[in-house]
Design a protein around this motif. Structure first.
Motif, PDB file in Angstrom:
ATOM      1  N   MET A 125       0.731  -1.133  -0.082  1.00 55.32           N
ATOM      2  CA  MET A 125      -0.220  -0.028  -0.132  1.00 55.32           C
ATOM      3  C   MET A 125       0.986   1.278   0.060  1.00 55.32           C
ATOM      4  O   MET A 125       0.273   2.142  -0.403  1.00 55.32           O
ATOM      5  N   ASN A 126       2.122   1.037   0.464  1.00 51.61           N
ATOM      6  CA  ASN A 126       2.880   2.351   0.528  1.00 51.61           C
ATOM      7  C   ASN A 126       3.946   2.351  -0.683  1.00 51.61           C
ATOM      8  O   ASN A 126       4.654   3.146  -0.906  1.00 51.61           O
ATOM      9  N   THR A 127       3.546   1.604  -1.898  1.00 57.20           N
ATOM     10  CA  THR A 127       4.538   1.489  -2.865  1.00 57.20           C
ATOM     11  C   THR A 127       3.883   2.751  -4.064  1.00 57.20           C
ATOM     12  O   THR A 127       2.716   3.188  -3.857  1.00 57.20           O
ATOM     13  N   PRO A 128       4.829   3.237  -4.821  1.00 55.66           N
ATOM     14  CA  PRO A 128       4.435   4.505  -5.655  1.00 55.66           C
ATOM     15  C   PRO A 128       3.009   4.151  -6.478  1.00 55.66           C
ATOM     16  O   PRO A 128       2.449   4.892  -6.716  1.00 55.66           O
ATOM     17  N   ALA A 129       3.107   2.857  -6.947  1.00 53.95           N
ATOM     18  CA  ALA A 129       2.067   2.661  -7.790  1.00 53.95           C
ATOM     19  C   ALA A 129       0.508   2.713  -7.079  1.00 53.95           C
ATOM     20  O   ALA A 129      -0.280   2.869  -7.750  1.00 53.95           O
ATOM     21  N   ILE A 130       0.669   3.011  -5.619  1.00 51.33           N
ATOM     22  CA  ILE A 130      -0.407   3.077  -4.875  1.00 51.33           C
ATOM     23  C   ILE A 130      -0.657   4.431  -4.297  1.00 51.33           C
ATOM     24  O   ILE A 130      -1.841   5.278  -4.648  1.00 51.33           O
ATOM     25  N   THR A 131       0.409   4.954  -3.697  1.00 52.90           N
ATOM     26  CA  THR A 131       0.422   6.394  -3.126  1.00 52.90           C
ATOM     27  C   THR A 131       0.358   7.358  -4.124  1.00 52.90           C
ATOM     28  O   THR A 131      -0.293   8.603  -4.294  1.00 52.90           O
ATOM     29  N   ASP A 132       1.041   7.275  -5.392  1.00 55.81           N
ATOM     30  CA  ASP A 132       0.971   8.076  -6.404  1.00 55.81           C
ATOM     31  C   ASP A 132       0.918   7.370  -7.891  1.00 55.81           C
ATOM     32  O   ASP A 132       1.533   6.996  -8.505  1.00 55.81           O
ATOM     33  N   CYS A 133      -0.540   7.048  -7.929  1.00 50.60           N
ATOM     34  CA  CYS A 133      -0.917   6.203  -8.901  1.00 50.60           C
ATOM     35  C   CYS A 133      -1.001   6.827 -10.284  1.00 50.60           C
ATOM     36  O   CYS A 133      -1.138   8.057 -10.521  1.00 50.60           O
ATOM     37  N   PRO A 134      -0.194   6.276 -11.186  1.00 52.24           N
ATOM     38  CA  PRO A 134       0.067   6.742 -12.596  1.00 52.24           C
ATOM     39  C   PRO A 134      -1.216   7.308 -13.404  1.00 52.24           C
ATOM     40  O   PRO A 134      -1.218   8.118 -13.776  1.00 52.24           O
ATOM     41  N   ASP A 135      -2.036   6.268 -13.193  1.00 50.95           N
ATOM     42  CA  ASP A 135      -3.391   6.736 -14.009  1.00 50.95           C
ATOM     43  C   ASP A 135      -4.181   7.878 -13.412  1.00 50.95           C
ATOM     44  O   ASP A 135      -4.639   8.782 -14.169  1.00 50.95           O
ATOM     45  N   ILE A 136      -4.164   7.937 -11.972  1.00 53.28           N
ATOM     46  CA  ILE A 136      -4.886   9.160 -11.226  1.00 53.28           C
ATOM     47  C   ILE A 136      -3.947  10.297 -11.898  1.00 53.28           C
ATOM     48  O   ILE A 136      -4.381  11.555 -11.999  1.00 53.28           O
ATOM     49  N   LYS A 137      -2.596  10.240 -11.549  1.00 48.54           N
ATOM     50  CA  LYS A 137      -1.575  11.585 -12.055  1.00 48.54           C
ATOM     51  C   LYS A 137      -1.764  11.892 -13.557  1.00 48.54           C
ATOM     52  O   LYS A 137      -2.058  13.034 -13.807  1.00 48.54           O
ATOM     53  N   ALA A 138      -1.868  10.954 -14.431  1.00 47.99           N
ATOM     54  CA  ALA A 138      -2.214  11.140 -15.771  1.00 47.99           C
ATOM     55  C   ALA A 138      -3.630  11.970 -15.986  1.00 47.99           C
ATOM     56  O   ALA A 138      -3.754  12.669 -16.767  1.00 47.99           O
ATOM     57  N   ILE A 139      -4.670  11.386 -15.454  1.00 47.06           N
ATOM     58  CA  ILE A 139      -5.980  11.876 -15.490  1.00 47.06           C
ATOM     59  C   ILE A 139      -6.070  13.491 -14.774  1.00 47.06           C
ATOM     60  O   ILE A 139      -6.658  14.265 -15.340  1.00 47.06           O
ATOM     61  N   SER A 140      -5.184  13.525 -14.055  1.00 48.45           N
ATOM     62  CA  SER A 140      -5.254  14.927 -13.308  1.00 48.45           C
ATOM     63  C   SER A 140      -4.404  15.845 -14.080  1.00 48.45           C
ATOM     64  O   SER A 140      -5.065  17.144 -14.243  1.00 48.45           O
ATOM     65  N   GLU A 141      -3.506  15.413 -14.825  1.00 47.96           N
ATOM     66  CA  GLU A 141      -2.807  16.387 -15.916  1.00 47.96           C
ATOM     67  C   GLU A 141      -3.753  16.630 -16.891  1.00 47.96           C
ATOM     68  O   GLU A 141      -3.798  17.780 -17.638  1.00 47.96           O
ATOM     69  N   GLN A 142      -4.489  15.870 -17.439  1.00 49.48           N
ATOM     70  CA  GLN A 142      -5.379  15.968 -18.526  1.00 49.48           C
ATOM     71  C   GLN A 142      -6.451  16.804 -18.214  1.00 49.48           C
ATOM     72  O   GLN A 142      -6.677  17.755 -19.052  1.00 49.48           O
ATOM     73  N   MET A 143      -6.931  16.696 -16.892  1.00 42.56           N
ATOM     74  CA  MET A 143      -7.789  17.594 -16.504  1.00 42.56           C
ATOM     75  C   MET A 143      -7.649  18.848 -16.223  1.00 42.56           C
ATOM     76  O   MET A 143      -8.033  19.923 -16.736  1.00 42.56           O
ATOM     77  N   LYS A 144      -6.285  19.251 -15.851  1.00 40.39           N
ATOM     78  CA  LYS A 144      -5.688  20.317 -15.595  1.00 40.39           C
ATOM     79  C   LYS A 144      -5.426  21.201 -16.946  1.00 40.39           C
ATOM     80  O   LYS A 144      -5.883  22.373 -16.877  1.00 40.39           O
ATOM     81  N   CYS A 145      -5.054  20.390 -17.809  1.00 35.85           N
ATOM     82  CA  CYS A 145      -4.567  20.911 -19.114  1.00 35.85           C
ATOM     83  C   CYS A 145      -5.920  21.489 -19.983  1.00 35.85           C
ATOM     84  O   CYS A 145      -5.991  22.710 -20.482  1.00 35.85           O
ATOM     85  N   GLU A 146      -6.911  20.481 -19.898  1.00 40.28           N
ATOM     86  CA  GLU A 146      -8.514  21.001 -20.841  1.00 40.28           C
ATOM     87  C   GLU A 146      -9.142  22.003 -19.958  1.00 40.28           C
ATOM     88  O   GLU A 146      -9.571  22.921 -20.635  1.00 40.28           O
ATOM     89  N   LEU A 147      -8.960  22.001 -18.785  1.00 35.02           N
ATOM     90  CA  LEU A 147      -9.751  22.823 -17.858  1.00 35.02           C
ATOM     91  C   LEU A 147      -9.049  24.364 -17.966  1.00 35.02           C
ATOM     92  O   LEU A 147      -9.600  25.257 -18.277  1.00 35.02           O
ATOM     93  N   ASN A 148      -7.695  24.592 -18.027  1.00 37.27           N
ATOM     94  CA  ASN A 148      -6.997  25.571 -18.237  1.00 37.27           C
ATOM     95  C   ASN A 148      -7.458  26.310 -19.685  1.00 37.27           C
ATOM     96  O   ASN A 148      -7.695  27.422 -19.832  1.00 37.27           O
ATOM     97  N   GLY A 149      -7.464  25.486 -20.501  1.00 35.48           N
ATOM     98  CA  GLY A 149      -7.779  25.787 -21.902  1.00 35.48           C
ATOM     99  C   GLY A 149      -9.192  26.268 -21.948  1.00 35.48           C
ATOM    100  O   GLY A 149      -9.491  27.256 -22.535  1.00 35.48           O
ATOM    101  N   LEU A 150     -10.108  25.663 -21.488  1.00 32.87           N
ATOM    102  CA  LEU A 150     -11.644  26.155 -21.143  1.00 32.87           C
ATOM    103  C   LEU A 150     -11.659  27.548 -20.450  1.00 32.87           C
ATOM    104  O   LEU A 150     -12.583  28.441 -20.796  1.00 32.87           O
ATOM    105  N   VAL A 151     -10.751  27.619 -19.560  1.00 31.72           N
ATOM    106  CA  VAL A 151     -10.632  28.966 -18.556  1.00 31.72           C
ATOM    107  C   VAL A 151     -10.096  30.073 -19.551  1.00 31.72           C
ATOM    108  O   VAL A 151     -10.993  31.154 -19.455  1.00 31.72           O
ATOM    109  N   ASP A 152      -9.216  29.781 -20.469  1.00 36.64           N
ATOM    110  CA  ASP A 152      -8.602  30.774 -21.222  1.00 36.64           C
ATOM    111  C   ASP A 152      -9.544  31.246 -22.337  1.00 36.64           C
ATOM    112  O   ASP A 152      -9.703  32.293 -22.620  1.00 36.64           O
ATOM    113  N   ARG A 153     -10.459  30.424 -22.891  1.00 30.95           N
ATOM    114  CA  ARG A 153     -11.416  30.553 -23.706  1.00 30.95           C
ATOM    115  C   ARG A 153     -12.478  31.462 -23.171  1.00 30.95           C
ATOM    116  O   ARG A 153     -13.008  32.289 -23.533  1.00 30.95           O
ATOM    117  N   ARG A 154     -13.117  31.145 -21.898  1.00 32.15           N
ATOM    118  CA  ARG A 154     -13.923  31.900 -21.276  1.00 32.15           C
ATOM    119  C   ARG A 154     -13.514  33.382 -20.796  1.00 32.15           C
ATOM    120  O   ARG A 154     -14.269  34.132 -20.935  1.00 32.15           O
TER     121      ARG A 154
END
Length: 539
Positions: free
Chosen positions: A244-273
């Motif tokens: 449970m303390n391995t990076p695969a759980i504490t810093d899940c790559p899938d969650i990290k990738a989705i967070s980056e995608q969300m941040k990028c897309e939301l920033n684009g929409l915020v700029d458009r707005r």
């Protein structure tokens, strides 16, 4: 038996050694010794001597019986002692073997390497040794019983022999002999019962000790088994905690990738707005209307809704990935527990208890942290969205109010234009009516002129026609004057509306003061003067 035969032959020899004369003397005794009848003869002590001889033989036989019983017990007791000592030595050896077996699992590190089957085999060996110990006790009991049985048989033979001997000696009558033998048998039976009781106490004590040893060994084995299970359980718990303390759980790559995608897309929409918000600067008169403001507001709201839907979609993705991670963690936990069950560390109910007490809290803790992150993201976004909506609504109200002021101004100007057009139409209609009458009179005079046959009539009607033309010319002059008077009021109306619009805009912008009002009044007066001069020039 040999001693008994010798003693019997001695008794027979003593019986045969009595003088023959004594027997003859007995034959000569009177028949009625009690009454003393018959002729007096020399007195004889043969009866006393026979009685004394039988008493002595009886006494000797009784002593011989006791002596032989003593010899029999002395011969049997050492045999019993040897059997007891041999059994004790064998039992001690068995206990030492059990101690050696348990010494091999005293160390926890060595115990951890044992499989369950080996521990079970160890316990089976302990049980086998204890069973051997129990068998030794049973053998001892059988040997003691056999020894006592032989002792009892030998004593029984002695009693049978001496009972016959006592009856043969006949010192006592049969009932007395039977009573004596019953007493001797009772004494021997008491001794046998005492031996049996002693043996029973020894065997019961050893058996009780065997039961206690079995219980102690079982408790000791179960304690080591529990320790073995605890060691394996702790290892599983530690292994799962490390997982449970391995990076695969504490810093899940899938969650990290989705967070980056969300941040990028939301920033684009915020700029458009934001860019769409900046277009509010372009909303200026004369294209500045409530419809354009509403359209702008709806476009910004649509971008905000897209932003919210995008954020909600990514939040759902994060939740789904979090659920998948939780499911994967639970699968790993189940796999570890299955391994424990296969190794025999625990059963299904104990595995479920271990899962709920030690493993699931780690999974639930991770799930709670992940859920807390999602809730924090939702709360932050919700607060920002609420603040943006409130500010956007304020901006929309501000722009809409300004558009309403401009629309009201345009409406009032349009109304003034309509009013001016109505006055112009009224003035034109009045002039048209007058002009129509004058032109009708002129037409009549012209018709008359065309019908005149002499110069007098022609001149007369020509003069009237000339007057009609002059009246028409005067009517046009009056129409021009009336139209000029009507048009002259338009600049004043427009100036008044402009000043009113300026006041409302300034008040709407929050920059209206008394100084501004005075300057506006001065400008209004100056504007009226300029309008008046312009009107005179136009005239």
């Amino acid at each position: 038996a040999v001693v008994s035969t010798q003693r019997t032959s001695d008794h027979y020899e003593m019986a045969e050694a009595e003088p023959y004369s004594a027997s003859k003397e007995v034959e000569r005794l009177e028949d009625n010794l009690v009454s003393g009848q018959g002729k007096e003869k020399k007195k004889s002590d043969i009866i006393e001597r026979i009685t004394e001889s039988r008493r002595q033989r009886h006494k000797n036989a009784l002593e011989d019986l006791h002596e032989e019983l003593g010899h029999l017990n002395k011969a049997v007791d050492p045999q019993v002692a040897n059997e007891l000592e041999s059994t004790k030595e064998q039992i001690s050896w068995i206990l030492s073997e059990i101690h050696i077996l348990f010494t091999g699992i005293e160390n926890d590190n060595i115990l951890f390497t044992y499989p369950l089957k080996k521990l079970q085999v160890l316990w089976e060996d302990v049980v086998t040794l204890l069973q051997k110990r129990s068998n030794k006790i049973s053998d001892l009991r059988e040997q003691l019983n056999e020894t006592e049985k032989q002792r009892k048989e030998q004593i029984s033979e002695l009693f049978k022999h001496y009972s016959a001997l006592f009856h043969e000696i006949a010192y006592l009558n049969a009932d007395a002999i039977n009573l004596l033998m019953d007493l001797e048998v009772h004494t021997s039976n008491q001794l046998l019962l005492t031996n049996y009781k002693h043996y029973a106490n020894i065997i019961s004590q050893i058996q009780l000790e065997n039961v206690v040893r079995l219980r102690q060994s079982r408790v000791r084995w179960e304690e080591r088994l529990a320790t073995w299970r605890d060691l394996h359980t702790r290892q599983t718990t530690d292994k799962f905690t490390a997982f449970m303390n391995t990076p695969a759980i504490t810093d899940c790559p899938d969650i990290k990738a989705i967070s980056e995608q969300m941040k990028c897309e939301l920033n684009g929409l915020v700029d458009r707005r934001f860019n769409k918000l900046q277009t509010v600067r372009e909303l200026k008169p004369p294209s500045f209307t409530c419809k354009t403001v509403l359209r702008w507001y709806e476009e910004v709201c649509e971008l905000s809704l897209t932003l919210e839907n995008t954020h909600r979609r990514y939040i759902a993705k994060l939740a789904a990935v979090g659920d998948k991670v939780l499911l994967d963690c639970e699968t790993v936990a189940d796999r570890m527990l299955e391994t424990l069950q296969e190794e025999g560390v625990c059963d299904d109910s104990e595995a479920q208890e271990l899962k709920s007490s030690d493993l699931m809290p780690l999974i639930e803790e991770w799930g709670a942290r992940h859920k807390e992150k999602i809730l924090r993201l939702e709360e932050e976004f919700s607060d920002e969205a609420a603040l943006f909506k409130a500010n956007l609504h304020l901006l929309y109200d501000f722009q809409n109010s300004a558009a309403n002021i401009w629309t009201e101004y345009c409406s009032r100007v349009t109304s003034k234009n309509i009013e001016l057009s109505a006055l112009i139409k009224k003035c034109r209609r009045k002039h048209d009516e007058i002009n129509q009458q004058l032109e009708s009179s002129l037409d009549m005079e012209m018709d008359k002129m065309r019908q005149d046959t002499n110069d007098i009539e022609l001149k007369k009607h020509l003069g009237k026609a000339t007057e009609a033309l002059e009246e028409i010319a005067a009517a046009y002059t009056n129409f021009k004057k009336d139209m000029a008077d009507v048009i002259k009021t338009y600049p004043d109306m427009i100036t008044s509306e402009l000043l009113n619009y300026s006041v409302k805009i300034r008040k709407h912008l929050g920059c209206y003061t008394e100084e501004v009002e005075e300057n506006m009044e001065d400008e209004e007066e100056g504007g009226e003067g300029e309008v008046a001069e312009g009107s005179d020039g136009a005239s």
